[in-house]
Write a protein that holds these residues in place. Structure first.
Motif, PDB file in Angstrom:
ATOM      1  N   HIS A  32      -0.783   7.592  -5.631  1.00 13.28           N
ATOM      2  CA  HIS A  32      -2.249   7.664  -5.631  1.00 13.28           C
ATOM      3  C   HIS A  32      -2.828   8.048  -4.275  1.00 13.28           C
ATOM      4  O   HIS A  32      -4.000   7.768  -3.995  1.00 13.28           O
ATOM      5  CB  HIS A  32      -2.833   6.321  -6.077  1.00 13.28           C
ATOM      6  N   ALA A  33      -2.048   8.720  -3.441  1.00 10.16           N
ATOM      7  CA  ALA A  33      -2.532   9.106  -2.109  1.00 10.16           C
ATOM      8  C   ALA A  33      -3.736  10.033  -2.182  1.00 10.16           C
ATOM      9  O   ALA A  33      -4.608  10.003  -1.307  1.00 10.16           O
ATOM     10  CB  ALA A  33      -1.409   9.764  -1.321  1.00 10.16           C
ATOM     11  N   ASP A  34      -3.818  10.859  -3.220  1.00 16.36           N
ATOM     12  CA  ASP A  34      -4.925  11.799  -3.329  1.00 16.36           C
ATOM     13  C   ASP A  34      -6.259  11.088  -3.539  1.00 16.36           C
ATOM     14  O   ASP A  34      -7.319  11.629  -3.186  1.00 16.36           O
ATOM     15  CB  ASP A  34      -4.667  12.787  -4.481  1.00 16.36           C
ATOM     16  N   ILE A  59      -6.739   6.303   3.838  1.00 17.45           N
ATOM     17  CA  ILE A  59      -5.718   5.255   3.921  1.00 17.45           C
ATOM     18  C   ILE A  59      -4.335   5.883   4.049  1.00 17.45           C
ATOM     19  O   ILE A  59      -3.516   5.463   4.875  1.00 17.45           O
ATOM     20  CB  ILE A  59      -5.768   4.328   2.687  1.00 17.45           C
ATOM     21  N   ALA A  60      -4.097   6.912   3.249  1.00 22.79           N
ATOM     22  CA  ALA A  60      -2.792   7.578   3.275  1.00 22.79           C
ATOM     23  C   ALA A  60      -2.494   8.159   4.649  1.00 22.79           C
ATOM     24  O   ALA A  60      -1.375   8.050   5.167  1.00 22.79           O
ATOM     25  CB  ALA A  60      -2.745   8.676   2.212  1.00 22.79           C
ATOM     26  N   ALA A  61      -3.507   8.755   5.280  1.00 20.66           N
ATOM     27  CA  ALA A  61      -3.318   9.345   6.599  1.00 20.66           C
ATOM     28  C   ALA A  61      -3.033   8.270   7.647  1.00 20.66           C
ATOM     29  O   ALA A  61      -2.188   8.445   8.534  1.00 20.66           O
ATOM     30  CB  ALA A  61      -4.553  10.151   6.990  1.00 20.66           C
ATOM     31  N   ALA A  62      -3.733   7.144   7.548  1.00 21.95           N
ATOM     32  CA  ALA A  62      -3.535   6.058   8.507  1.00 21.95           C
ATOM     33  C   ALA A  62      -2.153   5.435   8.356  1.00 21.95           C
ATOM     34  O   ALA A  62      -1.470   5.153   9.358  1.00 21.95           O
ATOM     35  CB  ALA A  62      -4.614   5.001   8.336  1.00 21.95           C
ATOM     36  N   VAL A  63      -1.723   5.225   7.121  1.00 17.01           N
ATOM     37  CA  VAL A  63      -0.412   4.623   6.873  1.00 17.01           C
ATOM     38  C   VAL A  63       0.704   5.562   7.319  1.00 17.01           C
ATOM     39  O   VAL A  63       1.752   5.121   7.796  1.00 17.01           O
ATOM     40  CB  VAL A  63      -0.268   4.260   5.382  1.00 17.01           C
ATOM     41  N   ALA A  64       0.459   6.866   7.170  1.00 12.90           N
ATOM     42  CA  ALA A  64       1.478   7.846   7.548  1.00 12.90           C
ATOM     43  C   ALA A  64       1.618   7.996   9.060  1.00 12.90           C
ATOM     44  O   ALA A  64       2.622   8.515   9.551  1.00 12.90           O
ATOM     45  CB  ALA A  64       1.139   9.204   6.929  1.00 12.90           C
ATOM     46  N   MET A  75       0.827  -1.204   0.000  1.00  9.74           N
ATOM     47  CA  MET A  75       0.000   0.000   0.000  1.00  9.74           C
ATOM     48  C   MET A  75       0.862   1.255   0.000  1.00  9.74           C
ATOM     49  O   MET A  75       0.554   2.238  -0.687  1.00  9.74           O
ATOM     50  CB  MET A  75      -0.937   0.006   1.217  1.00  9.74           C
ATOM     51  N   THR A  76       1.939   1.233   0.769  1.00  8.30           N
ATOM     52  CA  THR A  76       2.837   2.393   0.814  1.00  8.30           C
ATOM     53  C   THR A  76       3.389   2.691  -0.565  1.00  8.30           C
ATOM     54  O   THR A  76       3.472   3.862  -0.985  1.00  8.30           O
ATOM     55  CB  THR A  76       3.991   2.141   1.794  1.00  8.30           C
ATOM     56  N   LEU A  77       3.750   1.646  -1.277  1.00  6.56           N
ATOM     57  CA  LEU A  77       4.292   1.810  -2.622  1.00  6.56           C
ATOM     58  C   LEU A  77       3.256   2.423  -3.566  1.00  6.56           C
ATOM     59  O   LEU A  77       3.551   3.365  -4.315  1.00  6.56           O
ATOM     60  CB  LEU A  77       4.761   0.454  -3.161  1.00  6.56           C
ATOM     61  N   VAL A  78       2.037   1.909  -3.520  1.00  3.68           N
ATOM     62  CA  VAL A  78       0.969   2.417  -4.390  1.00  3.68           C
ATOM     63  C   VAL A  78       0.595   3.853  -4.029  1.00  3.68           C
ATOM     64  O   VAL A  78       0.346   4.685  -4.912  1.00  3.68           O
ATOM     65  CB  VAL A  78      -0.267   1.498  -4.307  1.00  3.68           C
ATOM     66  N   LEU A  79       0.560   4.149  -2.728  1.00  9.05           N
ATOM     67  CA  LEU A  79       0.129   5.472  -2.273  1.00  9.05           C
ATOM     68  C   LEU A  79       1.115   6.581  -2.621  1.00  9.05           C
ATOM     69  O   LEU A  79       0.757   7.763  -2.553  1.00  9.05           O
ATOM     70  CB  LEU A  79      -0.117   5.452  -0.763  1.00  9.05           C
TER      71      LEU A  79
END
Length: 218
Positions: A178-180, A185-190, A171-175
């Motif tokens: 495509h984080a926007d 998801i991006a906020a949670a992973v960060a 997911m980190t790689l994809v985001l």
């Protein structure tokens, strides 16, 4: 499927050759195969060959593969921890942690403990030990459901061993590009906080829920 062989020691034959194997020896040989190659690799013929016997000789000790897998599960999971004289939350936490460790030690046990199968005294002793430490205030059905929920959480985490970290990395790689499109998801992973806490977090929330329910009935 017969379950008697798990509950009663088979009588020694009055005639013919004396048994030279034990059920534990057969189960241990099968476990060694399953640990190394998976449950699908276990067969009566393969286990017999590893023990230096013929396939037909194993039928003197157990009816077939399904029963052998049941014996493997009894042997592989082993006895539950001693939970006596422990507060119920602490006891159930140890129960769940111990069960998780047993599943991690024998990945095939997840598959072996699903569906219609023979259930032996060791498996029932796990349920018995967990039910005993639950406090008063729940119906019989609720007590069974509570332990089923905890066991289900343990099984879910055991089934994800190694996969959760790989999923996060993917997911980190994809985001990165495509984080926007997936801001939540991006906020949670960060902001992961303490990583790899799904087991503890989920178990504590289950126990919190039970504690709230019990508090309402006081």
């Amino acid at each position: 499927m017969s379950v008697e062989f798990l509950w009663h020691e088979r009588p020694k034959p009055a005639r013919g050759p004396k048994p030279t194997l034990t059920l534990d020896q057969i189960a241990d040989a099968a476990i060694a195969i399953a640990d190394a190659e998976g449950l699908a690799a276990v067969s009566m013929q393969r286990v017999a060959a590893d023990l230096g016997y013929t396939k037909m000789s194993l039928y003197r000790y157990l009816p077939g593969k399904a029963e052998m897998v049941a014996a493997m599960l009894e042997r592989g999971i082993g006895d539950p921890p001693d939970l006596s004289q422990r507060p119920w939350r602490e006891a159930l936490t140890e129960w769940a942690q111990t069960l998780l460790g047993r599943y991690f030690g024998h990945a095939w046990a997840l598959e072996a403990s699903t569906g219609t199968r023979a259930i032996g005294p060791v498996e029932l002793s796990w349920l018995e030990s967990a039910l005993k430490v639950l406090p008063e205030g729940l119906t019989g059905g609720e007590r069974m459901d509570a332990i089923a929920t905890i066991a289900g959480h343990v099984r879910a985490i055991a089934g994800q061993k190694g996969g959760e970290q790989m999923m996060t990395e993917a997911m980190t790689l994809v985001l990165r590009e495509h984080a926007d499109r997936f801001p939540a998801i991006a906020a949670a992973v960060a902001d992961p906080g303490t990583p790899d806490q799904a087991f503890t977090f989920g178990l504590e929330r289950i126990l919190d829920g039970l504690e709230v329910l019990l508090g309402r009935r006081v």
